[in-house]
Motif scaffolding. Structure first.
Motif, mmCIF file in Angstrom:
data_model
loop_
_atom_site.group_PDB
_atom_site.id
_atom_site.type_symbol
_atom_site.label_atom_id
_atom_site.label_comp_id
_atom_site.label_asym_id
_atom_site.label_seq_id
_atom_site.Cartn_x
_atom_site.Cartn_y
_atom_site.Cartn_z
ATOM 1 N N ALA A 230 -4.028 -19.234 -9.413
ATOM 2 C CA ALA A 230 -3.959 -19.742 -8.047
ATOM 3 C C ALA A 230 -2.576 -19.551 -7.457
ATOM 4 O O ALA A 230 -1.574 -19.498 -8.178
ATOM 5 C CB ALA A 230 -4.324 -21.224 -8.031
ATOM 6 N N ASN A 231 -2.525 -19.430 -6.141
ATOM 7 C CA ASN A 231 -1.265 -19.396 -5.373
ATOM 8 C C ASN A 231 -0.330 -18.284 -5.819
ATOM 9 O O ASN A 231 0.894 -18.456 -5.824
ATOM 10 C CB ASN A 231 -0.545 -20.744 -5.480
ATOM 11 N N ALA A 232 -0.894 -17.158 -6.181
ATOM 12 C CA ALA A 232 -0.079 -16.011 -6.589
ATOM 13 C C ALA A 232 0.003 -15.011 -5.451
ATOM 14 O O ALA A 232 -0.992 -14.766 -4.752
ATOM 15 C CB ALA A 232 -0.677 -15.344 -7.828
ATOM 16 N N ILE A 233 1.168 -14.434 -5.259
ATOM 17 C CA ILE A 233 1.326 -13.358 -4.283
ATOM 18 C C ILE A 233 1.021 -12.036 -4.980
ATOM 19 O O ILE A 233 1.655 -11.691 -5.983
ATOM 20 C CB ILE A 233 2.737 -13.344 -3.694
ATOM 21 N N VAL A 234 0.044 -11.335 -4.453
ATOM 22 C CA VAL A 234 -0.351 -10.024 -4.979
ATOM 23 C C VAL A 234 -0.048 -8.987 -3.908
ATOM 24 O O VAL A 234 -0.362 -9.190 -2.729
ATOM 25 C CB VAL A 234 -1.849 -9.996 -5.335
ATOM 26 N N THR A 235 0.576 -7.901 -4.305
ATOM 27 C CA THR A 235 0.882 -6.823 -3.366
ATOM 28 C C THR A 235 0.265 -5.521 -3.849
ATOM 29 O O THR A 235 -0.111 -5.383 -5.023
ATOM 30 C CB THR A 235 2.393 -6.624 -3.215
ATOM 31 N N THR A 236 0.159 -4.570 -2.925
ATOM 32 C CA THR A 236 -0.362 -3.254 -3.277
ATOM 33 C C THR A 236 0.500 -2.179 -2.650
ATOM 34 O O THR A 236 1.164 -2.407 -1.634
ATOM 35 C CB THR A 236 -1.821 -3.088 -2.799
ATOM 36 N N ASN A 237 0.476 -1.009 -3.262
ATOM 37 C CA ASN A 237 1.052 0.209 -2.702
ATOM 38 C C ASN A 237 -0.004 1.299 -2.768
ATOM 39 O O ASN A 237 -0.553 1.579 -3.845
ATOM 40 C CB ASN A 237 2.288 0.666 -3.468
ATOM 41 N N ILE A 238 -0.307 1.897 -1.626
ATOM 42 C CA ILE A 238 -1.199 3.045 -1.570
ATOM 43 C C ILE A 238 -0.350 4.242 -1.182
ATOM 44 O O ILE A 238 0.256 4.260 -0.110
ATOM 45 C CB ILE A 238 -2.332 2.833 -0.553
ATOM 46 N N THR A 239 -0.280 5.239 -2.053
ATOM 47 C CA THR A 239 0.579 6.395 -1.821
ATOM 48 C C THR A 239 -0.260 7.527 -1.244
ATOM 49 O O THR A 239 -1.078 8.135 -1.944
ATOM 50 C CB THR A 239 1.261 6.853 -3.118
ATOM 51 N N THR A 240 -0.076 7.803 0.051
ATOM 52 C CA THR A 240 -0.851 8.846 0.714
ATOM 53 C C THR A 240 -0.240 10.219 0.440
ATOM 54 O O THR A 240 0.923 10.337 0.023
ATOM 55 C CB THR A 240 -0.924 8.582 2.219
ATOM 56 N N ILE A 241 -1.017 11.254 0.725
ATOM 57 C CA ILE A 241 -0.577 12.615 0.412
ATOM 58 C C ILE A 241 0.437 13.122 1.437
ATOM 59 O O ILE A 241 1.442 13.741 1.071
ATOM 60 C CB ILE A 241 -1.796 13.563 0.332
ATOM 61 N N LEU A 242 0.186 12.875 2.735
ATOM 62 C CA LEU A 242 1.061 13.381 3.772
ATOM 63 C C LEU A 242 2.441 12.747 3.652
ATOM 64 O O LEU A 242 2.614 11.537 3.840
ATOM 65 C CB LEU A 242 0.453 13.085 5.157
#
Length: 453
Positions: free
Chosen positions: A368-380
């Motif tokens: 609970a109450n965790a900060i989750v982040t993401t990175n999506i690396t696009t080709i361009l």
């Protein structure tokens, strides 16, 4: 006993003392305070190992000023007082009048001396006083506010601010109509070259948590998560909250502000009022802290909006996140789906997407109450698209991400009537700056399609 205040006003005119070494300035400066070099609250802030002793020095304040002072009978009739360079307003009966909304400067000649001012509140309001101090580690001025009890002839202390050297002082009080005395006192040292500056402002409208303009007035939230909705009601207004951690914890903070005019900032302090970092509005922050007392300050460094409240959210992560499981990814562009273009089943996305998932610790329990982040690396151009979300009490999160970078179309897939062009892009998840295991690692990034009949 109102005649005493009439006497104070009259004697300044009769004796021609003017402001007794006090310089009257125009309206208060546009800049609220100089915060100095700020350290952002980010997700990979390490524990503050330097805080071995978490004793709150605010619990044991400096030697307090008198809680009440009786005005002498001589206040009714004054004899001439010789003017001097640094001001004659060294006692309450010689206090100088402060017009609310203006700035006044003065000097203190010796350690232990005080300079007194007074103002009148004609209608009930919030009264705020601010003291800009001498920038010297050997000079420490404090600020106190007193109310004149006209029945007893005493001025009674109603608020104070006693920080250390080089730190401005600020206090507030929900004031009934009457006379209020402001005391600038030297706890340590004095400076006859560099002046202090003192203000008094009133606010007719304020939120229910006031007064809370300094650590001594901070609202105590203990160790429980909370959401606080408040207003900044004048350019000097600050909102302080006290929290207590019983063990080392990951504190999550968010400051939401929808105002198009007011710009706000959060600052976190330890028990000794040493900054642990700052947080800009409409952003998340996470910091790992040892057990102890902490103070959260919200202020407007430049502009404020009385009509639009901000929202402060504070919670505590229950454990370290080890992995995430993704249950759904929606997208615009009419390409939603979990499909197989020939490189395995993957979520297909285009521009605006929403990732739904759940976070777990190493033993498989939801976090609970965790900060989750993401990175999506696009080709361009290898552009990295970020996203962030906070898990709920069951570990679930919903994360909006705007992929504002078009697909290139490195791969093709021929359907019955269309040729689809797409990329395979990497998606990663993190918590507190650490990579997480996930059941997905790539996406189909849809670029465009051509009709082939």
């Amino acid at each position: 006993m109102k005649t005493k205040l009439v006497g104070i006003t009259a004697v300044l005119v009769t004796l021609g003392l003017g402001w007794g070494g006090i310089t009257t300035h125009a309206q208060t400066p546009a800049i609220h305070k100089d915060l100095g070099v700020t350290t952002p609250l980010v997700q990979n802030v390490a524990p503050n190992n330097g805080l071995n002793n978490s004793k709150d020095f605010l619990v044991i304040p400096k030697s307090e000023l008198s809680q009440s002072i009786t005005l002498p009978s001589s206040a009714r009739s004054f004899s001439a007082v010789a003017d001097d360079t640094y001001g004659t307003n060294t006692t309450p009966d010689q206090a100088l009048f402060i017009q609310t909304g203006q700035a006044y400067q003065g000097y203190i000649a010796a350690e232990g001396e005080s300079r007194w001012f007074y103002t009148q509140v004609t209608n009930p309001a919030k009264l705020t006083s601010f003291l800009s101090v001498v920038n010297s580690a050997t000079v420490d001025y404090d600020l106190s506010l007193y109310y004149l009890n006209e029945e007893t002839s005493e001025i009674e202390q109603v608020a104070f601010s006693t920080k250390g050297p080089t730190q401005y002082e600020q206090l507030s009080h929900i004031a009934k109509a009457g006379y209020y005395f402001i005391r600038v006192s030297s706890y340590q040292g004095a400076d006859t070259t560099n002046p202090f500056t003192v203000f008094a402002v009133t606010s007719d409208s304020y939120d229910a948590s006031e007064p809370d303009d300094n650590p001594w007035l901070a609202k105590d939230k203990g160790s429980a998560p909370f959401v606080s909705t408040q207003n900044i009601d004048n350019r000097f207004d600050e909102d302080w909250t006290k929290v207590t951690l019983t063990a080392q914890s990951k504190m999550n903070l968010r400051l939401d502000n929808t105002s198009a005019y007011g710009t706000y900032q959060l600052q976190l302090f330890n028990a000794n009022l040493v900054s642990q970092g700052t947080l800009a509005q409409n952003t998340n922050g996470q910091v790992t802290l040892p057990a102890g007392t902490y103070y959260i300050q919200v202020l407007a460094p430049s502009t404020f909006d009385l009509t639009t409240p901000y929202k402060l959210s504070v919670n505590y992560q229950t454990a370290d996140v080890s992995r995430v499981a993704i249950s759904n990814i929606t997208t615009d562009g009419g390409v939603y789906g979990f499909i197989n273009y020939g490189q395995g089943n993957k979520w297909r996305v285009k521009n605006n997407i929403v990732i739904s998932g759940r976070a777990f610790d190493a033993t498989g329990n939801p976090v609970a109450n965790a900060i989750v982040t993401t990175n999506i690396t696009t080709i361009l151009n290898g552009k990295v698209i970020p996203g962030t979300a906070t898990t709920d009490a069951s570990g679930n999160f919903t994360m909006p991400v705007n992929i504002d970078n078009p697909g290139v179309g490195q791969y093709t897939f021929q359907s019955s009537k269309y040729r689809h062009y797409y990329d395979i892009v990497r998606i990663q998840f993190f918590s507190n700056g650490k990579p997480l295991n996930s059941d997905i690692s790539t996406l189909y990034h849809f670029a465009y399609e051509i009709y082939t009949g």
